[in-house]
Design an enzyme around this catalytic site. Sequence first.
Site, mmCIF file in Angstrom:
data_model
loop_
_atom_site.group_PDB
_atom_site.id
_atom_site.type_symbol
_atom_site.label_atom_id
_atom_site.label_comp_id
_atom_site.label_asym_id
_atom_site.label_seq_id
_atom_site.Cartn_x
_atom_site.Cartn_y
_atom_site.Cartn_z
ATOM 1 N N ARG A 84 0.848 -1.181 0.000
ATOM 2 C CA ARG A 84 0.000 0.000 0.000
ATOM 3 C C ARG A 84 0.893 1.243 0.000
ATOM 4 O O ARG A 84 1.688 1.443 0.911
ATOM 5 C CB ARG A 84 -0.883 -0.023 1.244
ATOM 6 C CG ARG A 84 -2.092 0.832 1.120
ATOM 7 C CD ARG A 84 -3.186 0.388 2.062
ATOM 8 N NE ARG A 84 -2.772 0.193 3.442
ATOM 9 C CZ ARG A 84 -3.521 0.514 4.479
ATOM 10 N NH1 ARG A 84 -4.694 1.042 4.301
ATOM 11 N NH2 ARG A 84 -3.108 0.285 5.695
ATOM 12 N N THR B 203 -0.796 7.588 -1.214
ATOM 13 C CA THR B 203 -2.074 7.511 -1.949
ATOM 14 C C THR B 203 -2.990 6.425 -1.398
ATOM 15 O O THR B 203 -4.178 6.395 -1.722
ATOM 16 C CB THR B 203 -1.808 7.177 -3.425
ATOM 17 O OG1 THR B 203 -1.221 5.870 -3.479
ATOM 18 C CG2 THR B 203 -0.872 8.184 -4.077
ATOM 19 N N ASP C 100 -2.670 -3.829 12.616
ATOM 20 C CA ASP C 100 -2.044 -4.315 11.381
ATOM 21 C C ASP C 100 -1.974 -5.846 11.421
ATOM 22 O O ASP C 100 -1.210 -6.421 12.207
ATOM 23 C CB ASP C 100 -0.648 -3.703 11.239
ATOM 24 C CG ASP C 100 -0.036 -4.036 9.892
ATOM 25 O OD1 ASP C 100 0.072 -5.235 9.551
ATOM 26 O OD2 ASP C 100 0.308 -3.107 9.138
ATOM 27 N N ASP D 265 1.594 -7.437 10.742
ATOM 28 C CA ASP D 265 2.502 -7.297 11.887
ATOM 29 C C ASP D 265 2.110 -8.238 13.016
ATOM 30 O O ASP D 265 2.974 -8.816 13.682
ATOM 31 C CB ASP D 265 2.487 -5.853 12.405
ATOM 32 C CG ASP D 265 3.369 -4.941 11.558
ATOM 33 O OD1 ASP D 265 4.263 -5.456 10.849
ATOM 34 O OD2 ASP D 265 3.159 -3.715 11.599
HETATM 35 N N1 URA Z 1 -4.590 -3.604 6.952
HETATM 36 C C1 URA Z 1 -4.494 -4.047 8.231
HETATM 37 O O1 URA Z 1 -3.709 -4.921 8.531
HETATM 38 N N2 URA Z 1 -5.296 -3.491 9.158
HETATM 39 C C2 URA Z 1 -6.198 -2.524 8.881
HETATM 40 O O2 URA Z 1 -6.904 -2.070 9.780
HETATM 41 C C3 URA Z 1 -6.260 -2.073 7.543
HETATM 42 C C4 URA Z 1 -5.454 -2.626 6.601
#
Ligand code: URA
Length: 209
Positions: free
Chosen positions: A104, A108, A200, A203
């Site tokens: 990502r 943007t 995340d 992670d």
């Molecule tokens: N990706 C993630 O891991 N968590 C989110 O909240 C959004 C995208």
Amino acid sequence: MSKVHVMDHPLISHKISYIRKEDLGSKDFREMISEIAMLICYEATRDLKLQDVKIKTPICEMTGKELAGKKLAVVPILRAGLGMVEGMLAMIPAAKVGHIGLYRDPETLEAVEYFCKLPVDCEERDVFVVDPMLATGASSVAAVQMLKEKGVKNIRFLCIIAAPEGVKRMQEEHPDVDLYIGALDEKLNDHGYIVPGLGDAGDRIFGTK
Ligand code: URA
């Protein structure tokens, strides 16, 4: 318009609440992601076709049912999607696994491709794209687009938590792709994270933070 299946099974709801907790360690988080993927896969394969098969049990002969030989593939979006593969394969062990790598862009929030390796006959397969989080929808939309460009026709998208923004975008851009969602959350925050979400997913699966 695609169908949106939001899971209502108590086991799925319970397990999703469990992985939302910020103090859950990576090992438990990973295991639970895998179990939830298994349960969502179960729902997402409800309409697979069956055919008759003659069986001899220890007691007598009978006509049973078996899957009608449809070829399947699981395609995780790297890296968080990897966490769902084991659970998917526990349900559909004959499926092949492809990988799509997208990151990502922090500015943007759009998806940029860096890897794509799919089964050679992917266009003949029903493909289950997996990513735990459907947030802006940028990476899911791009991954599905990549599959369509390789000739894949039957695609389903499975995630654990979705934001309404991502669902809307997927439905607008890929109205032929049904969505299987563990929990539909409230919104995205200014950083593109799902609220309340679970943080995340990548992670937390890989212990990188
Ligand atoms: N990706 C993630 O891991 N968590 C989110 O909240 C959004 C995208």
